[in-house]
Structure formats: C-alpha cells, structure tokens
Design a protein around this motif. Sequence first.
Motif, PDB file in Angstrom:
ATOM      1  N   GLN A  26       0.835  -1.202   0.000  1.00  0.00           N
ATOM      2  CA  GLN A  26       0.000   0.000   0.000  1.00  0.00           C
ATOM      3  C   GLN A  26       0.871   1.254   0.000  1.00  0.00           C
ATOM      4  O   GLN A  26       0.638   2.177  -0.764  1.00  0.00           O
ATOM      5  N   ARG A  50      -5.750  -2.276   0.875  1.00  0.00           N
ATOM      6  CA  ARG A  50      -5.139  -3.484   0.299  1.00  0.00           C
ATOM      7  C   ARG A  50      -5.257  -3.403  -1.223  1.00  0.00           C
ATOM      8  O   ARG A  50      -6.053  -4.092  -1.847  1.00  0.00           O
ATOM      9  N   GLU A  53      -5.742  -6.347  -3.827  1.00  0.00           N
ATOM     10  CA  GLU A  53      -6.941  -7.190  -3.892  1.00  0.00           C
ATOM     11  C   GLU A  53      -7.765  -6.882  -5.140  1.00  0.00           C
ATOM     12  O   GLU A  53      -8.397  -7.766  -5.691  1.00  0.00           O
TER      13      GLU A  53
END
Length: 69
Positions: A26, A50, A53
Amino acid sequence: RLDGCVACHEPHGSPNRRMLREATSQQNCVACHGDFPAFHDQSQGSVFTRCLECHTQVHGSNHSRYFFR
C-alpha cells in the motif's frame, strides 16, 4: 510504465519483501498514486488499503484492450 522495475523495486536489494521500495505494498502504491478516488477510504482496516486485492495485474494492466477504442 515508463520507469520500469525501479519505480517500485530496489534492484540492489531492500530490507522489504520482494525488494519493494516501501515497507508495504500500500505504501509503495500510494508513493506514486496518492491521487486515488475519494471512495478509496484509506483508514486502517479499510478494504481500500489493500490495493492488490483489486489491482491484481501490477506488472501488466487492469484495463481491457478494448476500453479506449
């Protein structure tokens, strides 16, 4: 795209996983892409912290080749 590997990675080693410039993925993403949309809530625990993802193709593209036609 233009900077190549060194935009995110330290080619001669790094104390971080996967030779990333920053400690977390991140932090690595936000270092260049801090202008994300307002709905990308960055508070701790948010799904939007995140990045990988949703943005799964970090070494390629998340865009359809037909998108800009």
